[in-house]
Design a protein around this motif. Structure first.
Motif, PDB file in Angstrom:
ATOM      1  N   ILE A 164      47.438  48.582  25.346  1.00 58.95           N
ATOM      2  CA  ILE A 164      46.304  47.763  24.906  1.00 58.95           C
ATOM      3  C   ILE A 164      46.350  46.457  25.696  1.00 58.95           C
ATOM      4  CG2 ILE A 164      46.224  48.685  22.561  1.00 58.95           C
ATOM      5  CD1 ILE A 164      47.527  46.046  21.629  1.00 58.95           C
ATOM      6  N   GLY A 165      45.208  45.806  25.776  1.00 54.27           N
ATOM      7  CA  GLY A 165      45.174  44.501  26.425  1.00 54.27           C
ATOM      8  C   GLY A 165      46.097  43.525  25.724  1.00 54.27           C
ATOM      9  N   ASP A 166      46.502  42.498  26.457  1.00 53.64           N
ATOM     10  CA  ASP A 166      47.391  41.502  25.870  1.00 53.64           C
ATOM     11  C   ASP A 166      46.962  40.118  26.336  1.00 53.64           C
ATOM     12  OD1 ASP A 166      48.293  41.359  28.517  1.00 53.64           O
ATOM     13  OD2 ASP A 166      50.083  42.569  28.118  1.00 53.64           O
ATOM     14  N   THR A 167      47.720  39.107  25.937  1.00 55.41           N
ATOM     15  CA  THR A 167      47.336  37.734  26.271  1.00 55.41           C
ATOM     16  C   THR A 167      47.305  37.505  27.773  1.00 55.41           C
ATOM     17  OG1 THR A 167      49.639  37.006  26.030  1.00 55.41           O
ATOM     18  CG2 THR A 167      48.230  36.844  24.093  1.00 55.41           C
ATOM     19  N   ALA A 168      48.175  38.172  28.510  1.00 57.31           N
ATOM     20  CA  ALA A 168      48.185  38.016  29.965  1.00 57.31           C
ATOM     21  C   ALA A 168      46.942  38.629  30.592  1.00 57.31           C
ATOM     22  CB  ALA A 168      49.438  38.658  30.557  1.00 57.31           C
ATOM     23  N   ALA A 169      46.555  39.820  30.148  1.00 57.65           N
ATOM     24  CA  ALA A 169      45.364  40.474  30.686  1.00 57.65           C
ATOM     25  C   ALA A 169      44.119  39.654  30.384  1.00 57.65           C
ATOM     26  CB  ALA A 169      45.229  41.880  30.097  1.00 57.65           C
ATOM     27  N   CYS A 170      44.054  39.075  29.188  1.00 57.99           N
ATOM     28  CA  CYS A 170      42.905  38.242  28.825  1.00 57.99           C
ATOM     29  C   CYS A 170      42.885  36.953  29.645  1.00 57.99           C
ATOM     30  CB  CYS A 170      42.928  37.931  27.328  1.00 57.99           C
ATOM     31  SG  CYS A 170      42.626  39.370  26.283  1.00 57.99           S
ATOM     32  N   ALA A 171      44.068  36.384  29.891  1.00 59.30           N
ATOM     33  CA  ALA A 171      44.137  35.183  30.738  1.00 59.30           C
ATOM     34  C   ALA A 171      43.645  35.493  32.146  1.00 59.30           C
ATOM     35  CB  ALA A 171      45.573  34.652  30.768  1.00 59.30           C
ATOM     36  N   ASP A 172      43.994  36.670  32.667  1.00 62.70           N
ATOM     37  CA  ASP A 172      43.525  37.066  33.990  1.00 62.70           C
ATOM     38  C   ASP A 172      41.992  37.150  34.027  1.00 62.70           C
ATOM     39  OD1 ASP A 172      46.106  37.204  34.902  1.00 62.70           O
ATOM     40  OD2 ASP A 172      46.266  39.387  34.748  1.00 62.70           O
ATOM     41  N   TRP A 173      41.393  37.708  32.983  1.00 61.22           N
ATOM     42  CA  TRP A 173      39.937  37.765  32.901  1.00 61.22           C
ATOM     43  C   TRP A 173      39.334  36.361  32.866  1.00 61.22           C
ATOM     44  CZ3 TRP A 173      35.804  40.909  33.234  1.00 61.22           C
ATOM     45  CH2 TRP A 173      36.046  42.284  33.342  1.00 61.22           C
ATOM     46  N   ALA A 174      39.959  35.460  32.124  1.00 61.40           N
ATOM     47  CA  ALA A 174      39.444  34.093  32.036  1.00 61.40           C
ATOM     48  C   ALA A 174      39.463  33.412  33.396  1.00 61.40           C
ATOM     49  CB  ALA A 174      40.260  33.292  31.025  1.00 61.40           C
ATOM     50  N   VAL A 175      40.547  33.582  34.129  1.00 64.54           N
ATOM     51  CA  VAL A 175      40.654  32.989  35.461  1.00 64.54           C
ATOM     52  C   VAL A 175      39.592  33.576  36.392  1.00 64.54           C
ATOM     53  CG1 VAL A 175      42.132  32.810  37.496  1.00 64.54           C
ATOM     54  CG2 VAL A 175      43.096  32.431  35.218  1.00 64.54           C
ATOM     55  N   ARG A 176      39.391  34.881  36.286  1.00 58.78           N
ATOM     56  CA  ARG A 176      38.422  35.560  37.153  1.00 58.78           C
ATOM     57  C   ARG A 176      36.996  35.074  36.903  1.00 58.78           C
ATOM     58  NH1 ARG A 176      38.123  42.005  36.700  1.00 58.78           N
ATOM     59  NH2 ARG A 176      40.329  41.572  36.402  1.00 58.78           N
ATOM     60  N   VAL A 177      36.597  34.988  35.638  1.00 55.82           N
ATOM     61  CA  VAL A 177      35.212  34.586  35.378  1.00 55.82           C
ATOM     62  C   VAL A 177      35.030  33.079  35.513  1.00 55.82           C
ATOM     63  CG1 VAL A 177      34.711  36.597  33.973  1.00 55.82           C
ATOM     64  CG2 VAL A 177      35.553  34.522  32.869  1.00 55.82           C
ATOM     65  N   ALA A 178      36.109  32.308  35.351  1.00 53.89           N
ATOM     66  CA  ALA A 178      36.021  30.871  35.608  1.00 53.89           C
ATOM     67  C   ALA A 178      35.674  30.627  37.069  1.00 53.89           C
ATOM     68  CB  ALA A 178      37.327  30.177  35.245  1.00 53.89           C
ATOM     69  N   ALA A 179      36.222  31.453  37.957  1.00 52.85           N
ATOM     70  CA  ALA A 179      35.927  31.317  39.390  1.00 52.85           C
ATOM     71  C   ALA A 179      34.450  31.588  39.678  1.00 52.85           C
ATOM     72  CB  ALA A 179      36.807  32.275  40.185  1.00 52.85           C
ATOM     73  N   ALA A 180      33.796  32.369  38.794  1.00 49.06           N
ATOM     74  CA  ALA A 180      32.363  32.650  38.966  1.00 49.06           C
ATOM     75  C   ALA A 180      31.495  31.583  38.312  1.00 49.06           C
ATOM     76  CB  ALA A 180      32.033  34.018  38.380  1.00 49.06           C
ATOM     77  N   GLY A 181      32.117  30.597  37.662  1.00 47.66           N
ATOM     78  CA  GLY A 181      31.363  29.497  37.063  1.00 47.66           C
ATOM     79  C   GLY A 181      31.291  29.513  35.553  1.00 47.66           C
ATOM     80  N   ALA A 182      31.967  30.440  34.902  1.00 54.01           N
ATOM     81  CA  ALA A 182      31.906  30.518  33.444  1.00 54.01           C
ATOM     82  C   ALA A 182      32.667  29.370  32.800  1.00 54.01           C
ATOM     83  CB  ALA A 182      32.477  31.849  32.958  1.00 54.01           C
TER      84      ALA A 182
END
Length: 638
Positions: A164-182
């Motif tokens: 299952i997803g975990d805090t690290a996987a969610c942090a990776d998503w946050a970094v990725r979409v932050a780079a797109a301007g989120a």
């Protein structure tokens, strides 16, 4: 001679609504059998005239008790004798003097917080609230047009997750979409569960005050130590690899394997002084509430007490790190938590709440746009009288727990802050009734806590919406939710994006709705047919109605026919282009996925809360979707 009180009289005094209006605008009345069953479970038996008189007397006494009152700054509060000297004492020890007026009232202080006011020997606690909650414009500025994604945490994939997803996987998503301007990433609930069976739902938590330890990411917190812990256990490593590569989550298997891994990691760091000190601080800061929660879960999950504490510590650190990474990558809000509407009646939160909880009643919904037959969710909540008797302490503790380390919260079914549909355990949804809650008190406390945590508040205001509540929430700074499928005029036509609410979060969908792609294809209808809920003629009728809806949407989108990817791109730009200060895009719509997260009303037949995101090959689709969304947000509405 006074007439004997009726069942309806007792119900009204207890806050049980005898009359209500359904989703179609038709008046409805709760029958006497249902009323009597609900009152019985509220400890107000009312079968006889004498019982009804006793119940009314008990309610009158209860309503006079006011352990904690709430008020908005500078609002007049009735506190004691007329023209008496009074002293307001803030929670930090500071004080200010005043006098009651000819009506025995004083103005609340201009400074928000939890106060005590003493007047001629009368002492009253008062929660003094700001006019509104902390908002997006407070965080980002008056011209804010922020956007973000909605992610179901369990669905995210990470290099070292355990199925299952975990805090690290969610942090990776946050970094990725932050780079797109989120600026934000909203998460599904991560509350602690009693246990996770195959039909696990994050909206049926055991304890919303604490976190689900299965989301802990050992490698994120402890690095190579966590990986080396598997070197001596190749069978466990192989099991974790198998679970990680599965398309659907096997919740019981994941829970067993993840706790085994956490146990090995705990053993590996047992001699580390820094870790031992950190764990000791964590337990000390958690106090008696954490100790009681751990004791309950230790017995429920049959895990060593120290292991459960270790899991709570790891997952708490993980979400703190995820929020830190989100903000460090450029997000200005970061993670938005999801506060589920209720909790398992047999769970740790119910045990801790004791007399503050509803007993023998569970929550649900009457027939609405989500489910034509109504719903019984099987979760419970706090009772309005129980909250008032405890000075709203359980509610305050809950808000603080969920707002901690977050930039915002989404309150599931915030309509329940005014009224909740309660159903006797074992009855169907039609045997329920609405129970009134102290909306203004709850909003006042939410406003205090949101500013303290600098945390925006979003309220899910969908379903059977009481008149005026959306305006009330907006006035108090709680953002509503405008969802594409429901944002229509009286004739059923989709509203232009410019006419959507500025004070509601704009969204393409929710976890309870089909995805954009699935909706156009009628996949939700096909599922209902497959499960026997729609016969063939019914399916044909529903598909025809859906085709008409698709045509209406295409007209609103300004497209003559569906573009590639089922018109999804046009819908993304449409939703993002409206006047809201915040728009949120579910990851499933960003990736163009067809299957929905949850099919309401199904248990064990649809893979609810089990579907993981694609492993690879989706980067280009995600980049295109976020670029479209961001571009539409960057344009100022006319």
């Amino acid at each position: 001679m006074n007439s004997a009180p009726s069942l309806a009289d007792v119900a009204a005094a207890a806050g049980v609504m005898v009359d209500w209006t359904d989703v179609a605008g038709m008046p409805q009345r709760v029958d006497d059998h249902a009323l009597a069953a609900i009152l019985e479970r509220l400890a107000l038996p009312a079968a006889t005239s004498l019982q009804r008189r006793d119940a009314l007397h008990a309610l009158a006494v209860r309503h006079q008790a006011g352990v904690l009152r709430t008020a908005i700054v500078r609002e007049s509060v009735a506190v004691g004798p007329v023209d008496s000297a009074c002293v307001w004492v803030h929670e930090d020890g500071s004080s200010e003097s005043t006098r009651t007026d000819a009506g025995g009232r004083v103005d609340a202080p201009a400074r928000p917080g939890y106060w005590t006011v003493a007047c001629a020997g009368v002492v009253q606690r008062v929660a003094v609230a700001p006019v509104r909650c902390f908002g997006v414009t407070d965080a980002l500025g008056a011209d804010a047009r922020a956007w973000g994604l909605v992610l179901q945490p369990y669905a995210a994939r990470g290099e070292h997750d355990a199925g299952i997803g975990d805090t690290a996987a969610c942090a990776d998503w946050a970094v990725r979409v932050a780079a797109a301007g989120a600026d934000a990433m909203a998460l599904g609930p991560v509350h602690a569960a009693n246990a996770v069976g195959q039909d696990y739902s994050p909206y049926s938590p055991g304890d919303r005050r604490y976190l689900e330890a299965l989301y802990a990411a050992p490698v994120q917190a402890l690095g190579e130590v966590a990986l080396r812990a598997l070197d001596e256990h190749p069978v466990l490593r192989a099991e974790l690899d198998l679970l990680r590569n599965a398309e659907l989550i096997d919740w019981p298997a994941v829970a067993s394997a993840k706790w085994s891994w956490l146990s090995e990691v705990q053993r590996a760091v047992a001699g580390d002084v820094a870790t031992a000190q950190a764990l000791q601080r964590f337990e000390h800061e958690g106090g008696a509430a954490l100790a009681a929660h751990v004791d309950f879960m230790h017995a429920r999950l049959a895990l060593p007490r120290s292991l459960y504490v270790f899991g709570q510590w790891l997952v708490t650190r993980g979400w703190q790190q995820a929020q830190s990474q989100a903000l460090g990558s450029g997000m200005r809000l970061g993670l938005i938590a999801d506060l589920a509407v209720g909790f398992d009646p047999a769970g740790a939160e119910a045990a801790a709440g004791a007399d503050a909880c509803l007993r023998g009643l569970v929550l649900g919904a009457p027939p609405d746009a989500f489910c034509a037959g109504g719903q019984v969710w099987g979760v419970s909540s706090y009772s309005p009288s129980g909250l008032q008797a405890q000075g709203y302490a359980p509610f305050i503790a809950l808000l603080r727990a969920v707002m901690r380390d977050r930039g915002g919260i989404r309150v599931d079914h915030i309509l329940g802050w005014q009224r909740l549909w309660v159903v006797p355990e074992g009855a169907d949804a039609g045997q329920g009734a609405y129970l009134r809650y102290p909306l203004q008190d709850l909003l006042n406390i939410a406003a205090i806590e949101s500013w303290r945590h600098r945390c925006i508040v979003i309220g899910e205001d969908l379903g059977v919406v009481p008149p005026g509540i959306r305006q009330t929430l907006a006035t108090r700074g709680v953002m509503g939710m405008d969802v594409l499928a429901f944002t229509r005029d009286e004739t059923g036509h989709f509203l232009p994006a410019a006419d959507w609410r500025a004070d509601a979060v704009a969204m393409t969908g929710t976890h309870d709705l089909p995805t954009l792609v699935g909706w156009r294809r009628g996949l939700d209808l096909a599922w209902r047919h497959r499960l026997g809920e729609l016969d063939q003629p019914g399916l044909g009728q529903q598909l025809s109605a859906r085709a008409a809806d698709v045509a209406l949407l295409d007209t609103a989108l300004g497209v003559e026919r569906a573009e590639p990817q089922d018109g999804r791109g046009a819908a993304l730009a449409f939703v993002a282009s409206g006047p809201s200060v915040l728009a949120l895009l579910p990851v499933e719509d960003a990736l163009g996925l067809a299957e929905q997260v949850n099919l309401p009303g199904t248990v064990g037949t649809h893979p609810n809360w089990r579907q993981r995101l694609p492993r690879d090959g989706h980067e280009a689709v995600l980049a295109d979707s976020t670029a479209r969304f961001a571009a539409a947000r960057s344009r100022v509405p006319a």
